[in-house]
Design a protein around this motif. Structure first.
Motif, mmCIF file in Angstrom:
data_model
loop_
_atom_site.group_PDB
_atom_site.id
_atom_site.type_symbol
_atom_site.label_atom_id
_atom_site.label_comp_id
_atom_site.label_asym_id
_atom_site.label_seq_id
_atom_site.Cartn_x
_atom_site.Cartn_y
_atom_site.Cartn_z
ATOM 1 N N LEU A 40 0.870 -1.190 0.000
ATOM 2 C CA LEU A 40 0.000 0.000 0.000
ATOM 3 C C LEU A 40 0.903 1.235 0.000
ATOM 4 N N ASN A 41 0.585 2.183 -0.884
ATOM 5 C CA ASN A 41 1.387 3.408 -0.973
ATOM 6 C C ASN A 41 0.492 4.625 -1.118
ATOM 7 N N PHE A 42 1.019 5.763 -0.706
ATOM 8 C CA PHE A 42 0.228 6.988 -0.773
ATOM 9 C C PHE A 42 -0.161 7.327 -2.209
ATOM 10 N N ILE A 43 0.647 6.938 -3.163
ATOM 11 C CA ILE A 43 0.321 7.238 -4.562
ATOM 12 C C ILE A 43 -0.988 6.536 -4.973
ATOM 13 N N LEU A 122 8.666 -0.287 -3.252
ATOM 14 C CA LEU A 122 8.406 1.093 -3.683
ATOM 15 C C LEU A 122 9.006 2.105 -2.696
ATOM 16 N N GLN A 123 8.708 1.918 -1.433
ATOM 17 C CA GLN A 123 9.212 2.882 -0.437
ATOM 18 C C GLN A 123 10.727 2.738 -0.266
ATOM 19 N N GLY A 124 11.236 1.526 -0.342
ATOM 20 C CA GLY A 124 12.668 1.294 -0.137
ATOM 21 C C GLY A 124 13.512 1.738 -1.320
ATOM 22 N N ALA A 149 8.163 8.634 10.570
ATOM 23 C CA ALA A 149 7.645 7.335 11.015
ATOM 24 C C ALA A 149 6.803 6.654 9.943
ATOM 25 N N GLY A 150 6.724 7.269 8.766
ATOM 26 C CA GLY A 150 5.916 6.708 7.681
ATOM 27 C C GLY A 150 6.651 5.602 6.937
ATOM 28 N N GLY A 151 6.071 5.181 5.815
ATOM 29 C CA GLY A 151 6.648 4.084 5.042
ATOM 30 C C GLY A 151 8.034 4.443 4.523
ATOM 31 N N VAL A 152 8.110 5.475 3.689
ATOM 32 C CA VAL A 152 9.414 5.919 3.197
ATOM 33 C C VAL A 152 10.249 6.403 4.378
ATOM 34 N N GLY A 153 9.611 7.118 5.302
ATOM 35 C CA GLY A 153 10.334 7.765 6.399
ATOM 36 C C GLY A 153 11.139 6.803 7.259
ATOM 37 N N VAL A 171 7.409 14.261 12.929
ATOM 38 C CA VAL A 171 6.386 13.227 13.138
ATOM 39 C C VAL A 171 5.125 13.861 13.718
ATOM 40 N N GLY A 172 3.994 13.153 13.549
ATOM 41 C CA GLY A 172 2.708 13.699 13.964
ATOM 42 C C GLY A 172 2.294 13.381 15.383
ATOM 43 N N SER A 173 3.013 12.518 16.107
ATOM 44 C CA SER A 173 2.606 12.183 17.478
ATOM 45 C C SER A 173 3.807 11.693 18.278
ATOM 46 N N ASP A 214 11.323 16.029 1.663
ATOM 47 C CA ASP A 214 9.984 16.499 2.042
ATOM 48 C C ASP A 214 8.904 15.757 1.254
ATOM 49 N N SER A 215 8.200 14.834 1.938
ATOM 50 C CA SER A 215 7.100 14.106 1.292
ATOM 51 C C SER A 215 5.747 14.673 1.705
ATOM 52 N N VAL A 216 5.744 15.685 2.564
ATOM 53 C CA VAL A 216 4.471 16.177 3.107
ATOM 54 C C VAL A 216 3.858 17.234 2.186
ATOM 55 N N PHE A 237 9.407 15.389 -2.665
ATOM 56 C CA PHE A 237 9.093 14.145 -3.387
ATOM 57 C C PHE A 237 7.691 13.622 -3.097
ATOM 58 N N GLY A 238 6.864 14.411 -2.407
ATOM 59 C CA GLY A 238 5.510 13.927 -2.147
ATOM 60 C C GLY A 238 4.614 15.043 -1.665
ATOM 61 N N GLN A 239 3.366 14.719 -1.431
ATOM 62 C CA GLN A 239 2.364 15.734 -1.108
ATOM 63 C C GLN A 239 1.263 15.146 -0.240
ATOM 64 N N THR A 261 14.418 20.049 -6.371
ATOM 65 C CA THR A 261 14.073 18.991 -7.317
ATOM 66 C C THR A 261 12.768 18.342 -6.891
ATOM 67 N N ARG A 262 12.018 17.853 -7.868
ATOM 68 C CA ARG A 262 10.778 17.134 -7.607
ATOM 69 C C ARG A 262 10.942 15.767 -8.291
ATOM 70 N N PRO A 263 11.631 14.832 -7.594
ATOM 71 C CA PRO A 263 11.990 13.574 -8.245
ATOM 72 C C PRO A 263 10.872 12.535 -8.182
ATOM 73 N N SER A 264 10.995 11.520 -9.021
ATOM 74 C CA SER A 264 10.016 10.435 -9.042
ATOM 75 C C SER A 264 10.745 9.100 -9.220
HETATM 76 N N1 NAP Z 1 8.410 10.816 -5.601
HETATM 77 C C1 NAP Z 1 8.557 9.545 -5.330
HETATM 78 O O1 NAP Z 1 9.341 8.854 -6.005
HETATM 79 C C2 NAP Z 1 7.796 8.918 -4.219
HETATM 80 C C3 NAP Z 1 7.913 7.551 -3.958
HETATM 81 C C4 NAP Z 1 7.253 7.029 -2.833
HETATM 82 C C5 NAP Z 1 6.457 7.844 -2.050
HETATM 83 N N2 NAP Z 1 6.334 9.150 -2.386
HETATM 84 C C6 NAP Z 1 5.527 10.066 -1.566
HETATM 85 O O2 NAP Z 1 6.033 10.058 -0.261
HETATM 86 C C7 NAP Z 1 4.971 10.272 0.652
HETATM 87 C C8 NAP Z 1 5.010 9.198 1.704
HETATM 88 O O3 NAP Z 1 4.548 7.969 1.152
HETATM 89 P P1 NAP Z 1 4.301 6.704 2.053
HETATM 90 O O4 NAP Z 1 3.591 5.705 1.217
HETATM 91 O O5 NAP Z 1 5.566 6.334 2.724
HETATM 92 O O6 NAP Z 1 3.253 7.289 3.128
HETATM 93 P P2 NAP Z 1 3.470 7.547 4.690
HETATM 94 O O7 NAP Z 1 4.615 8.498 4.867
HETATM 95 O O8 NAP Z 1 3.535 6.252 5.386
HETATM 96 O O9 NAP Z 1 2.110 8.235 5.083
HETATM 97 C C9 NAP Z 1 1.923 9.593 4.986
HETATM 98 C C10 NAP Z 1 2.368 10.318 6.264
HETATM 99 O O10 NAP Z 1 2.454 11.703 5.965
HETATM 100 C C11 NAP Z 1 2.216 12.440 7.120
HETATM 101 N N3 NAP Z 1 1.252 13.515 6.852
HETATM 102 C C12 NAP Z 1 1.486 14.832 7.083
HETATM 103 N N4 NAP Z 1 0.400 15.565 6.782
HETATM 104 C C13 NAP Z 1 -0.543 14.696 6.350
HETATM 105 C C14 NAP Z 1 -1.885 14.862 5.916
HETATM 106 N N5 NAP Z 1 -2.468 16.071 5.865
HETATM 107 N N6 NAP Z 1 -2.582 13.759 5.555
HETATM 108 C C15 NAP Z 1 -2.017 12.534 5.587
HETATM 109 N N7 NAP Z 1 -0.736 12.326 5.994
HETATM 110 C C16 NAP Z 1 0.002 13.391 6.372
HETATM 111 C C17 NAP Z 1 1.650 11.471 8.186
HETATM 112 O O11 NAP Z 1 2.677 11.233 9.137
HETATM 113 P P3 NAP Z 1 2.690 12.142 10.471
HETATM 114 O O12 NAP Z 1 1.416 11.864 11.197
HETATM 115 O O13 NAP Z 1 3.907 11.698 11.198
HETATM 116 O O14 NAP Z 1 2.790 13.563 9.996
HETATM 117 C C18 NAP Z 1 1.352 10.222 7.392
HETATM 118 O O15 NAP Z 1 1.484 9.047 8.162
HETATM 119 C C19 NAP Z 1 3.697 10.366 -0.163
HETATM 120 O O16 NAP Z 1 3.401 11.708 -0.416
HETATM 121 C C20 NAP Z 1 4.087 9.660 -1.443
HETATM 122 O O17 NAP Z 1 3.310 10.048 -2.529
HETATM 123 C C21 NAP Z 1 6.981 9.697 -3.446
#
Ligand code: NAP
Length: 325
Positions: A40-43, A122-124, A149-153, A171-173, A214-216, A237-239, A261-264
């Protein structure tokens, strides 16, 4: 026939419906996979909501692991029964069985389980290219990683630590802060209540950091620029909090000739050699124990909607799997 989650109209988690679908035979260059675990991924949320448009109806998902069950013409690299994983288009991972282009697959080493592979590909590989290619982290660097504390994080914290960096994570908590600390984060900042710019300045004695990962997005982007040292690299790299608003690029000059940069992952793994090398580095750091894959949530594949709700509500930590029955 097989079962899959399908999206007929974009929207909330309720648009993820569990259906019987037809699986095609693998065409030239493709293989048929019986999937054992799906990442499962945010994308996936962006595809579901339509932020990243996909032709309807579609089966979401970009990451999985499984066993090769049938092979199309001109596939030399894989054999029936091979354990493989992927983290690429085409969409379609939320399914018990699917076809995939063989040149987007990697073989899973014996030291790695299917579940680990599906949870980390994906995250790794994202952590790999961010830390090793976008801004190559050096021993002695202090780096800022949002959503630590997230997946990528969680993967990025451990990997950056392994490379010899000091890690500041947001982190959020408090629970997430504790989790991040256990995974290499030296300074965990609760960014909902604390001013992370001031904290970064304090921790670095005013110098700032050479890189922010910055994925936020919307909520952190501009403040992240204020955390950088001159000539620093902003890696947006995320939103997860929403799209970054348009901004005046003059800010990059005013704040110290910054790079942005805004990488993918898709670009960084577009060439097969890069995909294979990135996956090999990832498998290596996990096999040696330098990086642990934390699978902190699993859901039956049929309950993907619940997984999406939890991810969007910031209730998940580390990696999450959807499991076919
Ligand atoms: N560009 C790329 O190549 C690439 C590849 C993989 C992932 N990504 C991006 O990286 C990000 C993280 O992906 P992930 O799958 O590992 O997810 P994730 O970090 O496990 O989950 C998202 C985390 O973002 C934080 N967050 C802050 N504000 C938020 C909001 N308003 N709503 C929801 N979450 C919020 C939360 O952590 P806290 O509660 O600690 O704030 C949440 O747990 C995503 O944006 C994803 O699209 C980009």
């Amino acid at each position: 026939m097989t079962h899959a989650i399908r999206v007929h109209a974009t929207g909330g988690p309720e648009v993820l419906t569990w259906e019987e679908v037809q699986v095609p035979s693998p065409a030239r260059g493709e293989v048929l996979l019986r999937q054992t675990a799906i990442g499962l991924n945010f994308i996936d949320v962006y595809h579901r909501t339509g932020l990243y448009p996909a032709p309807l109806p579609f089966v979401p998902g970009l990451e999985g692991a499984g066993v090769v069950e049938a092979i199309g013409e001109d596939v030399a690299e894989f054999q029936l029964g091979d354990r493989v994983a992927y983290a690429n288009p085409p969409l379609g991972a939320y399914a018990e069985r699917r076809v995939m282009p063989a040149d987007r697959l990697v073989r899973i080493p014996d030291s790695i389980t299917d579940r680990q592979a599906a949870a980390m590909m994906l995250q790794g590989m994202t952590a790999q290219y961010l830390l090793r290619r976008t801004y190559p982290v050096r021993a002695g660097d202090t780096v800022l990683i949002h959503a630590a504390a997230g997946g990528v994080g969680l993967l990025a914290c451990q990997w950056a630590k392994h490379l010899g960096a000091t890690i500041i994570g947001t982190v959020g908590s408090e629970d997430k802060a504790e989790l991040a600390r256990r995974h290499g984060c030296d300074h965990a900042i609760l960014y909902k209540t604390e001013d992370f710019v001031a904290q970064v300045r304090e921790i670095t004695n005013g110098a700032g950091v050479p890189v922010v990962y910055d994925s936020v997005g919307r909520d952190t982007f501009l403040k992240s620029l204020d955390c950088l040292s001159p000539l620093g690299m902003m890696v947006s790299f995320g939103q997860s909090s929403g799209k970054v608003e348009p901004f005046d690029t003059g800010l990059l000059g005013a704040k110290g000739s910054l790079f942005l940069t805004r990488p993918s992952l898709m670009t960084y793994t577009a060439k097969r050699a890069d995909l294979v090398a990135g996956a090999a580095e990832l498998f290596e750091v996990v096999a040696t124990g330098a990086v642990k894959v934390e699978i902190n949530q699993t859901y039956p594949l049929s309950e993907a909607a619940k997984a999406h709700r939890d991810l969007e509500a910031r209730r998940t930590t580390g990696s999450t799997l959807l499991l076919p029955s």
